[in-house]
Design a protein around this motif. Structure first.
Motif, PDB file in Angstrom:
ATOM      1  N   SER A  42       0.820  -1.202   0.000  1.00 35.12           N
ATOM      2  CA  SER A  42       0.000   0.000   0.000  1.00 35.12           C
ATOM      3  C   SER A  42       0.860   1.260   0.000  1.00 35.12           C
ATOM      4  N   ASN A  43       1.925   1.259   0.786  1.00 38.89           N
ATOM      5  CA  ASN A  43       2.805   2.426   0.849  1.00 38.89           C
ATOM      6  C   ASN A  43       3.427   2.737  -0.508  1.00 38.89           C
ATOM      7  N   ARG A  44       3.570   1.720  -1.315  1.00 44.22           N
ATOM      8  CA  ARG A  44       4.204   1.896  -2.634  1.00 44.22           C
ATOM      9  C   ARG A  44       3.190   2.263  -3.710  1.00 44.22           C
ATOM     10  N   TYR A  45       1.990   1.707  -3.662  1.00 45.37           N
ATOM     11  CA  TYR A  45       1.085   1.825  -4.796  1.00 45.37           C
ATOM     12  C   TYR A  45      -0.237   2.542  -4.528  1.00 45.37           C
ATOM     13  N   HIS A  46      -0.622   2.728  -3.288  1.00 40.82           N
ATOM     14  CA  HIS A  46      -1.947   3.261  -2.998  1.00 40.82           C
ATOM     15  C   HIS A  46      -1.919   4.748  -2.677  1.00 40.82           C
ATOM     16  N   THR A  47      -3.056   5.397  -2.898  1.00 44.67           N
ATOM     17  CA  THR A  47      -3.194   6.815  -2.599  1.00 44.67           C
ATOM     18  C   THR A  47      -3.375   7.022  -1.090  1.00 44.67           C
ATOM     19  N   VAL A  48      -3.280   8.267  -0.661  1.00 48.15           N
ATOM     20  CA  VAL A  48      -3.423   8.562   0.764  1.00 48.15           C
ATOM     21  C   VAL A  48      -4.833   8.234   1.241  1.00 48.15           C
ATOM     22  N   ASP A  49      -5.868   8.510   0.412  1.00 51.17           N
ATOM     23  CA  ASP A  49      -7.224   8.193   0.865  1.00 51.17           C
ATOM     24  C   ASP A  49      -7.438   6.695   0.976  1.00 51.17           C
ATOM     25  N   GLN A  50      -6.784   5.893   0.122  1.00 49.01           N
ATOM     26  CA  GLN A  50      -6.853   4.439   0.266  1.00 49.01           C
ATOM     27  C   GLN A  50      -6.171   3.992   1.562  1.00 49.01           C
ATOM     28  N   GLN A  51      -5.012   4.565   1.831  1.00 51.67           N
ATOM     29  CA  GLN A  51      -4.275   4.212   3.046  1.00 51.67           C
ATOM     30  C   GLN A  51      -5.029   4.641   4.302  1.00 51.67           C
ATOM     31  N   LEU A  52      -5.655   5.802   4.256  1.00 46.01           N
ATOM     32  CA  LEU A  52      -6.427   6.281   5.406  1.00 46.01           C
ATOM     33  C   LEU A  52      -7.636   5.380   5.636  1.00 46.01           C
ATOM     34  N   SER A  53      -8.282   4.949   4.556  1.00 43.23           N
ATOM     35  CA  SER A  53      -9.419   4.032   4.683  1.00 43.23           C
ATOM     36  C   SER A  53      -8.988   2.739   5.356  1.00 43.23           C
ATOM     37  N   TYR A  54      -7.846   2.221   4.948  1.00 43.62           N
ATOM     38  CA  TYR A  54      -7.324   0.983   5.533  1.00 43.62           C
ATOM     39  C   TYR A  54      -7.016   1.176   7.018  1.00 43.62           C
ATOM     40  N   LEU A  55      -6.366   2.277   7.351  1.00 46.36           N
ATOM     41  CA  LEU A  55      -6.022   2.554   8.749  1.00 46.36           C
ATOM     42  C   LEU A  55      -7.274   2.614   9.611  1.00 46.36           C
ATOM     43  N   LEU A  56      -8.312   3.286   9.136  1.00 44.25           N
ATOM     44  CA  LEU A  56      -9.545   3.392   9.898  1.00 44.25           C
ATOM     45  C   LEU A  56     -10.197   2.027  10.092  1.00 44.25           C
ATOM     46  N   LEU A  57     -10.277   1.243   9.030  1.00 41.19           N
ATOM     47  CA  LEU A  57     -10.914  -0.069   9.123  1.00 41.19           C
ATOM     48  C   LEU A  57     -10.148  -0.995  10.057  1.00 41.19           C
ATOM     49  N   MET A  58      -8.844  -1.023   9.936  1.00 41.88           N
ATOM     50  CA  MET A  58      -8.037  -1.908  10.779  1.00 41.88           C
ATOM     51  C   MET A  58      -8.128  -1.508  12.250  1.00 41.88           C
ATOM     52  N   SER A  59      -8.228  -0.222  12.512  1.00 42.42           N
ATOM     53  CA  SER A  59      -8.341   0.251  13.892  1.00 42.42           C
ATOM     54  C   SER A  59      -9.730  -0.019  14.450  1.00 42.42           C
ATOM     55  N   LEU A  60     -10.764   0.303  13.678  1.00 40.24           N
ATOM     56  CA  LEU A  60     -12.134   0.175  14.161  1.00 40.24           C
ATOM     57  C   LEU A  60     -12.582  -1.276  14.265  1.00 40.24           C
ATOM     58  N   ASP A  61     -11.977  -2.171  13.483  1.00 41.47           N
ATOM     59  CA  ASP A  61     -12.287  -3.596  13.631  1.00 41.47           C
ATOM     60  C   ASP A  61     -11.883  -4.110  15.010  1.00 41.47           C
ATOM     61  N   ARG A  62     -11.045  -3.380  15.688  1.00 44.60           N
ATOM     62  CA  ARG A  62     -10.554  -3.789  17.003  1.00 44.60           C
ATOM     63  C   ARG A  62     -11.166  -2.966  18.127  1.00 44.60           C
ATOM     64  N   LEU A  63     -12.168  -2.166  17.803  1.00 46.52           N
ATOM     65  CA  LEU A  63     -12.837  -1.319  18.775  1.00 46.52           C
ATOM     66  C   LEU A  63     -14.341  -1.590  18.753  1.00 46.52           C
ATOM     67  N   PRO A  64     -15.043  -1.327  19.856  1.00 51.16           N
ATOM     68  CA  PRO A  64     -16.475  -1.636  19.924  1.00 51.16           C
ATOM     69  C   PRO A  64     -17.360  -0.704  19.117  1.00 51.16           C
ATOM     70  N   GLY A  65     -16.905   0.507  18.842  1.00 47.51           N
ATOM     71  CA  GLY A  65     -17.746   1.470  18.140  1.00 47.51           C
ATOM     72  C   GLY A  65     -17.312   1.670  16.699  1.00 47.51           C
TER      73      GLY A  65
END
Length: 259
Positions: free
Chosen positions: A142-165
């Motif tokens: 992702s760091n090599r090929y994806h845009t910042v909005d793609q990377q931000l989407s991934y960061l949010l999903l990976m974080s929120l999958d581990r949180l209750p809300g």
């Protein structure tokens, strides 16, 4: 029903057979894990291994020039300090708490002994290490090929999958550090995702508005990691059914839709 504070809120500890769990129980220390807390500094020896319960931890690699990027996110599906059980004496990167919560820690020497003694713990750690490796590989791609909005989407999903809300307490500056980009780039990406209806933004908070849209933005990177962690959860569950005090119903799918 689990008590408010229980080691079994961590999936590895919950899947252990009673004998292994009992050996570790008196050695576990319940600890707060506030956002921003540094768990490991680069080059320093492992003193403790951490088992998060409702906190989220990020592994950050910092270059000599000061540039930084996250290489992995860990929640209650795993442990922090897996390298200590695989022969490492110190961690080459910094590990920090991304989302405030709690967890349990244990002296590295104690959990190493159990790792060598307990076949189940060894299996869980190795399986988790594999999932973490898959996650790290996808971050590199992702760091090599994806845009910042793609990377931000991934960061949010990976974080929120581990949180209750469905809301993550994080500033654009903090997200920029995690992604290795400028704060302004995160602001532009967040506004694009909000305009598309995927997220809602307010100061210090990013929340999911449309899960399907956010997953589409994150792309194949998230799908690969999501499937891997679903397999990890199923692996824990397949072993937990053999425990006399655990119900397989307690192990729901790790990833659940917030719709």
């Amino acid at each position: 029903m689990l008590p408010p504070q229980s080691p079994k809120q961590n999936q590895i500890l919950a899947a252990l057979p009673l004998s292994s769990y009992t050996r570790l129980l008196s050695l576990l220390e319940h600890v707060p894990m506030p956002a921003g807390q540094v768990i490991y500094d680069p080059g320093l020896p492992f003193k403790y291994v951490y088992f998060p319960t409702n906190s989220v931890v990020a592994r950050l690699y910092e270059t000599a020039s000061g540039a930084c990027t996250q290489t992995g996110i860990i929640g209650n599906e795993g442990l922090v300090g897996v390298s200590a059980l695989l022969g490492g004496e110190n961690y080459p990167a910094r590990v920090v708490v991304l989302s405030t919560g709690k967890g349990y820690r244990i002296k590295t020497s104690f959990v190493r002994d159990e790792f060598e003694l307990g076949d189940e713990l060894r299996q869980f750690v190795l399986r988790f290490a594999h999932a973490l490796m898959v996650q790290t590989e996808q971050v590199a791609v992702s760091n090599r090929y994806h845009t910042v909005d793609q990377q931000l989407s991934y960061l949010l999903l990976m974080s929120l999958d581990r949180l209750p809300g469905n809301e993550l307490h994080i500033t654009h500056e903090q997200a920029g550090i995690m992604l290795g980009v400028r704060r302004e780039s995160v602001t532009v990406a967040a506004h694009k995702l909000q305009a598309a209806g995927a997220i809602r933004c307010r100061r210090g908070h990013l929340a999911v508005a449309d899960r399907q849209q956010l997953e589409a933005s994150a792309g194949e990177q998230y799908e690969v990691v999501k499937k891997e962690y679903e397999c990890l959860a199923a692996f824990y569950a397949s072993h937990a059914v053999h425990s006399s005090e655990l119900s397989p119903a307690r192990f729901k799918r790790f990833f659940q839709s917030t719709e």
